[in-house]
Structures are given as C-alpha cells and as structure tokens.
Design a protein around this motif. Structure first.
Motif, PDB file in Angstrom:
ATOM      1  N   LYS A 153     -33.671 -30.431  21.743  1.00  0.00           N
ATOM      2  CA  LYS A 153     -33.688 -29.304  20.814  1.00  0.00           C
ATOM      3  C   LYS A 153     -34.436 -29.607  19.515  1.00  0.00           C
ATOM      4  O   LYS A 153     -34.949 -28.697  18.857  1.00  0.00           O
ATOM      5  CB  LYS A 153     -32.258 -28.875  20.484  1.00  0.00           C
ATOM      6  CG  LYS A 153     -31.494 -28.249  21.649  1.00  0.00           C
ATOM      7  CD  LYS A 153     -30.128 -27.730  21.181  1.00  0.00           C
ATOM      8  CE  LYS A 153     -29.419 -26.968  22.293  1.00  0.00           C
ATOM      9  NZ  LYS A 153     -28.122 -26.383  21.824  1.00  0.00           N
ATOM     10  N   PHE A 154     -34.450 -30.884  19.131  1.00  0.00           N
ATOM     11  CA  PHE A 154     -35.027 -31.262  17.846  1.00  0.00           C
ATOM     12  C   PHE A 154     -35.837 -32.543  18.019  1.00  0.00           C
ATOM     13  O   PHE A 154     -35.531 -33.589  17.439  1.00  0.00           O
ATOM     14  CB  PHE A 154     -33.911 -31.487  16.821  1.00  0.00           C
ATOM     15  CG  PHE A 154     -34.284 -31.154  15.402  1.00  0.00           C
ATOM     16  CD1 PHE A 154     -35.501 -31.559  14.850  1.00  0.00           C
ATOM     17  CD2 PHE A 154     -33.412 -30.433  14.600  1.00  0.00           C
ATOM     18  CE1 PHE A 154     -35.827 -31.266  13.540  1.00  0.00           C
ATOM     19  CE2 PHE A 154     -33.737 -30.127  13.282  1.00  0.00           C
ATOM     20  CZ  PHE A 154     -34.942 -30.534  12.748  1.00  0.00           C
ATOM     21  N   PRO A 155     -36.915 -32.497  18.835  1.00  0.00           N
ATOM     22  CA  PRO A 155     -37.683 -33.714  19.130  1.00  0.00           C
ATOM     23  C   PRO A 155     -38.273 -34.342  17.876  1.00  0.00           C
ATOM     24  O   PRO A 155     -38.758 -33.648  16.983  1.00  0.00           O
ATOM     25  CB  PRO A 155     -38.786 -33.205  20.076  1.00  0.00           C
ATOM     26  CG  PRO A 155     -38.865 -31.733  19.836  1.00  0.00           C
ATOM     27  CD  PRO A 155     -37.482 -31.298  19.487  1.00  0.00           C
ATOM     28  N   GLY A 156     -38.166 -35.672  17.807  1.00  0.00           N
ATOM     29  CA  GLY A 156     -38.736 -36.400  16.685  1.00  0.00           C
ATOM     30  C   GLY A 156     -37.806 -36.600  15.511  1.00  0.00           C
ATOM     31  O   GLY A 156     -38.115 -37.379  14.605  1.00  0.00           O
ATOM     32  N   SER A 157     -36.644 -35.921  15.532  1.00  0.00           N
ATOM     33  CA  SER A 157     -35.705 -36.077  14.426  1.00  0.00           C
ATOM     34  C   SER A 157     -34.992 -37.423  14.518  1.00  0.00           C
ATOM     35  O   SER A 157     -34.520 -37.819  15.577  1.00  0.00           O
ATOM     36  CB  SER A 157     -34.662 -34.950  14.447  1.00  0.00           C
ATOM     37  OG  SER A 157     -33.630 -35.208  13.526  1.00  0.00           O
ATOM     38  N   LYS A 158     -34.897 -38.115  13.381  1.00  0.00           N
ATOM     39  CA  LYS A 158     -34.182 -39.392  13.343  1.00  0.00           C
ATOM     40  C   LYS A 158     -32.672 -39.200  13.218  1.00  0.00           C
ATOM     41  O   LYS A 158     -31.907 -40.140  13.387  1.00  0.00           O
ATOM     42  CB  LYS A 158     -34.693 -40.241  12.179  1.00  0.00           C
ATOM     43  CG  LYS A 158     -36.148 -40.668  12.335  1.00  0.00           C
ATOM     44  CD  LYS A 158     -36.604 -41.519  11.153  1.00  0.00           C
ATOM     45  CE  LYS A 158     -38.050 -41.947  11.328  1.00  0.00           C
ATOM     46  NZ  LYS A 158     -38.527 -42.772  10.174  1.00  0.00           N
ATOM     47  N   VAL A 159     -32.260 -37.960  12.909  1.00  0.00           N
ATOM     48  CA  VAL A 159     -30.835 -37.662  12.749  1.00  0.00           C
ATOM     49  C   VAL A 159     -30.254 -37.049  14.011  1.00  0.00           C
ATOM     50  O   VAL A 159     -29.134 -37.388  14.422  1.00  0.00           O
ATOM     51  CB  VAL A 159     -30.617 -36.719  11.545  1.00  0.00           C
ATOM     52  CG1 VAL A 159     -29.156 -36.268  11.471  1.00  0.00           C
ATOM     53  CG2 VAL A 159     -31.024 -37.406  10.253  1.00  0.00           C
ATOM     54  N   ALA A 160     -30.997 -36.138  14.635  1.00  0.00           N
ATOM     55  CA  ALA A 160     -30.488 -35.434  15.817  1.00  0.00           C
ATOM     56  C   ALA A 160     -30.049 -36.426  16.883  1.00  0.00           C
ATOM     57  O   ALA A 160     -30.782 -37.337  17.252  1.00  0.00           O
ATOM     58  CB  ALA A 160     -31.570 -34.503  16.373  1.00  0.00           C
TER      59      ALA A 160
END
Length: 224
Positions: A153-160
């Motif tokens: 859903k949120f590619p590349g996020s370091k938090v997701a």
C-alpha cells in the motif's frame, strides 16, 4: 483545599518534582489544575497524552506508543503535529526508537475527505518540523504494522510495516484502538501519560488497582 489542586501547587512551588493523580478524580479534574498552575511548556500550545503498551511475545519485549487516546477530542493539524513530536520524546524515554505513523482510513491517498486531508497535512508538517524522525502517513493500521501490506500500500516507506508510535486522528479512534490492543492483543497499557506540560503530571483511571498505581508512579518519576 482539594487534593488535586494542593498536589499540583506543590509541583508548581518545586516542593514536588511530579504528580500522579486520578484514582479519585476524573481526568478533567486532574488536567484542569495542571493547565491553570503548571501550564504548557515553551513552544507547546496543547496538552496531549499517550499510552505505552507492552507485552512479551515469543521471548521479545514488545513496546508501542499510542496517542492521543485521552485528552484532545478533535485536534486540528497543528495539535496533531505537537502530539506526534511529544509522543516521539515519550517513546524514546521508554526505550522505543520511534517510527511514527499518522493513522487514517486512507493510505497514501486511497481515501478522500476532510479527515484524510487533516492527517495528511499534519504528517507533512511533522516531517518538516522534525526531519530527523521517521514519520510517514497518512496510512491505515494494517499498512502501519504489516511489512507485506505496508509495502503493497505504501511502497518505499521506511515506516509502513514497522511503525511503533501511532498518532490517531481524534480521541474516539485513539481510545478504542488502545483498548483493543489491551483487551484483545494482550498488551499492558500504561497511561494516560500527559505531554506538553511544564512538569510531569499524570493521570490514573478511577478503576485502577495497586499495581497500576505503582507502575504509573515509576513512569511519572522517570519523566521528572
């Protein structure tokens, strides 16, 4: 003089370093003297709260931070930013390396509406205010905690998929969320820990037991 005001006055005078109340007073009656006497610390316009949640799972000590679940009924964007930055400090105090997710019913624009815009804008303001912190949003809870769903859903996020500090959009979802984690997830919940005041003032549930009083007293002293 009522005990809630007397205790708060002792903190204001420097006789006491911190205060833990609420066992016989409502949250409002604990917070009101603090706002009147202690006031918010420089740079803060709001008082917020968080809960520290802890459980042992597969031999690992798991800790989370959730805010605001007890104080701000419907915070605006700037209040959400303050809550997030204060939650990051509280989380770090209790050994959590904060990875902050701004929660919504939308992930990265999948939903529309004023509530989504508020969370998205607050997240961007928080990133600008504290670029050294790991902050992302807006995102749904499954995207925040599941590495697989998070990267879908949120590619590349370091938090997701790796979030451990959760910022709820308003008090209803926050209060419901931490109680679900407590009652169905097996987490012990410590709080509400009040944030943004000039001195540590914390609240207890009027249904608290001796163990909760003991542990919240330790938490309050740690913040002094």
């Amino acid at each position: 003089m009522k005990g809630n005001y007397f205790g708060t006055m002792l903190v204001k005078m420097g006789v006491a370093d911190c205060l833990l109340g609420g066992a016989t007073y409502s949250t409002a009656d604990t917070v009101r003297p603090a706002l009147q006497l202690i006031k918010t610390k420089p740079g803060n316009n709001n008082v917020s709260s968080c809960f520290i949640l802890q459980r042992e799972k597969d031999g690992v000590d798991e800790r989370l931070c959730m805010g605001d679940c007890a104080i701000q009924i419907d915070p605006d964007e700037d209040a959400l930013v303050e809550t997030a930055l204060e939650c990051a400090k509280t989380a770090a105090t209790f050994g959590i390396d904060p990875k902050i997710a701004f929660l919504s019913y939308s992930t990265k624009g999948s939903g529309k509406g004023e509530a989504v815009d508020k969370v998205r804008n607050a997240c961007e303001k928080a990133k600008a205010a504290a670029p050294e912190l790991a902050i992302d949003g807006e995102m749904q809870f499954d995207a925040a905690v599941s590495p697989v769903v998070g990267q879908q859903k949120f590619p590349g996020s370091k938090v997701a998929g790796h979030a451990n500090t959760f910022i709820f959009p308003e008090i209803q979802s926050g209060n419901i969320g931490y109680k679900i984690a407590q009652r169905l997830g097996g987490f012990a919940a410590y709080g509400p820990i009040l944030q943004g005041l000039n001195a540590p003032i914390n609240d207890l549930s009027r249904g608290c037991d001796a163990d909760e009083v003991y542990k919240m007293a330790i938490i309050t002293a740690a913040l002094a």
